[in-house]
Design a protein around this motif. Structure first.
Motif, short mmCIF file in Angstrom:
data_model
loop_
_atom_site.label_atom_id
_atom_site.label_comp_id
_atom_site.label_asym_id
_atom_site.label_seq_id
_atom_site.Cartn_x
_atom_site.Cartn_y
_atom_site.Cartn_z
N GLU A 74 -4.17 43.19 61.31
CA GLU A 74 -4.25 41.86 60.70
C GLU A 74 -5.46 41.09 61.23
OE1 GLU A 74 0.39 40.89 59.55
OE2 GLU A 74 -0.45 39.91 61.32
N MET A 79 -5.64 42.15 55.72
CA MET A 79 -4.83 41.49 54.69
C MET A 79 -5.71 40.90 53.58
SD MET A 79 -1.84 39.69 56.97
CE MET A 79 -2.99 38.58 57.72
N ARG A 80 -6.81 40.27 53.96
CA ARG A 80 -7.71 39.69 52.96
C ARG A 80 -8.32 40.79 52.10
NH1 ARG A 80 -11.47 34.83 52.68
NH2 ARG A 80 -9.64 34.01 53.67
N THR A 83 -5.69 42.03 49.69
CA THR A 83 -5.45 41.03 48.65
C THR A 83 -6.58 41.05 47.63
OG1 THR A 83 -4.13 39.63 50.11
CG2 THR A 83 -5.14 38.56 48.19
N GLY A 123 4.19 38.55 51.25
CA GLY A 123 3.23 38.13 50.24
C GLY A 123 3.40 38.83 48.90
N ARG A 127 -0.10 38.94 46.81
CA ARG A 127 -1.07 38.91 47.91
C ARG A 127 -0.47 39.62 49.12
NH1 ARG A 127 -0.35 33.82 51.34
NH2 ARG A 127 1.69 33.08 50.75
N VAL A 128 -1.29 39.77 50.13
CA VAL A 128 -0.83 40.38 51.37
C VAL A 128 -0.84 39.28 52.43
CG1 VAL A 128 -1.22 42.16 53.10
CG2 VAL A 128 -1.71 42.63 50.69
N LYS A 129 0.34 38.92 52.87
CA LYS A 129 0.51 37.83 53.82
C LYS A 129 0.95 38.33 55.19
CE LYS A 129 3.53 33.86 54.39
NZ LYS A 129 4.65 33.15 53.81
N CYS A 130 1.64 39.48 55.24
CA CYS A 130 2.17 39.99 56.51
C CYS A 130 2.25 41.51 56.46
CB CYS A 130 3.56 39.38 56.77
SG CYS A 130 4.30 39.97 58.30
#
Length: 172
Positions: A74, A79-80, A83, A123, A127-130
């Motif tokens: 992370e 994650m970004r 996403t 997410g 999206r990807v949050k965790c």
């Protein structure tokens, strides 16, 4: 001694999870995945905790070595990057949405909680949050269900090296 909402969960496993977390585990119904050392790595939890709190995180990573390794991914900005790829790769986005639906189905099998209906975790689906949630999902259900969880899991080092994750590590 941790509460045991499911007689299928071995009390020794709950004690191991308590050592891993440094607190009493809540709402555990299953050890969903184990580290190669044999200790619990992922628990499956009730969608409503015993105190009444809605809890969308059905698959929860408990191994401190695993969660530390995921945290490193992370911190590197994965994650970004993931996403961003969801916005440009329709096949990946569709597979990730299917992972979201799988997560919801597996949680609903434990009980319906109106406050979190339609909300998975990590997410998903947009999206990807965790990464912790995505890796825990992949470890619990096996490869091929959560593409981004599988991808992150494949990037992790051998976190289990050095012995059992519930025992203190020697300082070097």
């Amino acid at each position: 001694m941790p509460e045991n909402p499911s007689p299928a969960v071995d009390p020794a496993d709950l004690e191991a999870v308590e050592r891993q977390l440094g607190r009493l585990p809540r709402g555990v119904v299953e050890i969903a995945a184990r580290c190669p050392c044999g200790c619990p790595a992922v628990v499956r939890t009730l969608p409503r905790l015993p105190d009444g709190t809605p809890f969308p995180t059905t698959f929860y990573a408990t191994c401190p070595r695993l969660t530390g390794a995921i945290g490193t991914l992370e911190a590197r900005g994965l994650m970004r990057e993931m996403t961003d790829r969801l916005g440009t790769d329709p096949e990946l986005a569709a597979a990730y949405r299917a992972a979201h639906e799988d997560y919801l189905r597996r949680r609903a099998a434990l009980g319906e909680v109106p406050e979190i209906a339609g909300i998975s975790a990590g997410g998903m689906p947009d999206r990807v949050k965790c990464l912790h949630v995505l890796v825990a999902h992949s470890m619990a259900v096996g490869p091929g269900v959560n593409p981004l969880g599988d991808e992150a899991l494949s990037m992790l080092p051998a976190w289990w090296d050095g012995g059992c994750c519930t025992q203190p590590q020697e300082k070097v």
